[in-house]
Motif scaffolding. Structure first.
Motif, short mmCIF file in Angstrom:
data_model
loop_
_atom_site.label_atom_id
_atom_site.label_comp_id
_atom_site.label_asym_id
_atom_site.label_seq_id
_atom_site.Cartn_x
_atom_site.Cartn_y
_atom_site.Cartn_z
N ILE A 78 0.85 -1.19 0.00
CA ILE A 78 0.00 0.00 0.00
C ILE A 78 0.89 1.24 0.00
N GLY A 79 0.57 2.19 -0.88
CA GLY A 79 1.27 3.47 -0.91
C GLY A 79 0.32 4.54 -0.39
N LEU A 80 0.80 5.39 0.50
CA LEU A 80 -0.07 6.40 1.12
C LEU A 80 0.46 7.80 0.87
N LYS B 28 -14.41 7.21 9.10
CA LYS B 28 -13.92 8.48 9.63
C LYS B 28 -14.26 9.65 8.68
N ARG B 29 -15.36 9.53 7.94
CA ARG B 29 -15.64 10.51 6.89
C ARG B 29 -15.90 11.93 7.42
N PHE B 30 -16.31 12.07 8.69
CA PHE B 30 -16.59 13.40 9.22
C PHE B 30 -15.33 14.08 9.77
N GLY B 31 -14.26 13.29 9.93
CA GLY B 31 -12.95 13.83 10.31
C GLY B 31 -11.92 12.93 9.67
N PRO B 32 -11.76 13.04 8.36
CA PRO B 32 -11.05 11.99 7.61
C PRO B 32 -9.54 11.99 7.83
N TYR B 33 -8.95 10.82 7.51
CA TYR B 33 -7.49 10.75 7.36
C TYR B 33 -7.16 11.45 6.04
N PHE B 34 -6.22 12.37 6.07
CA PHE B 34 -5.89 13.11 4.85
C PHE B 34 -4.89 12.32 4.00
N CYS B 35 -5.36 11.17 3.53
CA CYS B 35 -4.52 10.24 2.76
C CYS B 35 -5.26 9.80 1.51
N GLN B 36 -4.50 9.51 0.48
CA GLN B 36 -5.08 8.89 -0.72
C GLN B 36 -4.29 7.61 -1.00
N PRO B 37 -4.82 6.46 -0.55
CA PRO B 37 -4.06 5.21 -0.67
C PRO B 37 -4.00 4.69 -2.12
N LEU C 272 -2.66 5.50 9.53
CA LEU C 272 -3.52 4.64 8.73
C LEU C 272 -2.84 3.31 8.45
N TYR C 273 -1.54 3.34 8.19
CA TYR C 273 -0.80 2.09 7.94
C TYR C 273 -0.85 1.19 9.17
N GLN C 274 -0.64 1.76 10.36
CA GLN C 274 -0.70 0.96 11.58
C GLN C 274 -2.08 0.32 11.76
N LYS C 275 -3.12 1.07 11.42
CA LYS C 275 -4.48 0.54 11.56
C LYS C 275 -4.76 -0.60 10.58
N VAL C 276 -4.32 -0.45 9.31
CA VAL C 276 -4.59 -1.52 8.34
C VAL C 276 -3.76 -2.77 8.63
#
Length: 204
Positions: free
Chosen positions: A51-53, A98-107, A63-67
């Motif tokens: 996965i590239g973030l 987390k759509r109301f306070g999203p991770y600012f990532c595009q995987p 996000l990587y730690q969570k996945v």
């Protein structure tokens, strides 16, 4: 400046013949100031899945730690590795939660599925998937990456040619974007091996 552009990034994944390549640049910046020149944006999930973030670096690492946590739970329960399609749905769900306070990532997700069929996809920060048969791009250099990949890509490339193509596309693109660059990491994954290379680029 958008929060997605705060650290600068360039991530690209490309499909070959029973293989895929995923690459990212090495720059970590705070707007126009360069902080590190060996920053990784492509992470391993298992031997055939990466996965590239792109986006905000702190959110990318969280996000990587969570996945990875979710994937390890899956491995314990199912006693097998996750398929790329399943993993893409997991990432999509995780982001949408987390759509109301999203991770600012595009995987960017790339993996080898059944019969070593390459699978690539990308999502936005809310988890909307975009599947592709050729290549996917993400990050601040995405516009120039689209152009470079469109002109250089051809189907059914062997691993060595795929490495050359994705490297040239990445280098050409980050030279046109002041927020990414400083060389790159390129991973070429085949059914039998993973080749990781560091490519040198302009240091400005």
């Amino acid at each position: 400046m958008s929060i997605f552009e705060y650290n600068g990034s360039a991530v690209v994944a490309m499909v070959g013949k029973n293989c895929f390549a995923i690459a990212c640049d090495r720059r970590l910046g705070v707007q126009l100031q360069t902080v590190a020149t060996d920053f990784r944006r492509v992470f391993k999930v298992h031997d055939k899945l990466y996965i590239g973030l792109s986006g905000l670096a702190t959110d990318a690492q969280t996000l990587y730690q969570k996945v990875v946590f979710r994937h390890k739970l899956y491995q314990l329960r199912e006693e097998r590795d996750m398929k790329p399609q399943t993993f893409a749905s997991l990432v999509s769900t995780l982001l949408y939660e987390k759509r109301f306070g999203p991770y600012f990532c595009q995987p960017v997700i790339a993996g080898l599925g059944d019969d070593d069929e390459p699978f690539i996809c990308t999502t936005d920060c809310l988890g909307a998937k975009e599947l592709a048969k050729d290549f996917v791009v993400s990050g601040t250099a995405s516009e120039s990456l689209y152009g470079a990949c469109e002109s250089m890509y051809k189907p059914n490339m062997e691993p060595e040619e795929l490495f050359e193509t994705i490297s040239q596309a990445l280098q050409a693109s980050v030279d046109r974007d002041c927020l990414s660059g400083w060389g790159g990491y390129v991973l070429v994954v085949t059914p039998t091996e993973v080749r990781e290379r560091v490519i040198k680029g302009r240091m400005d």
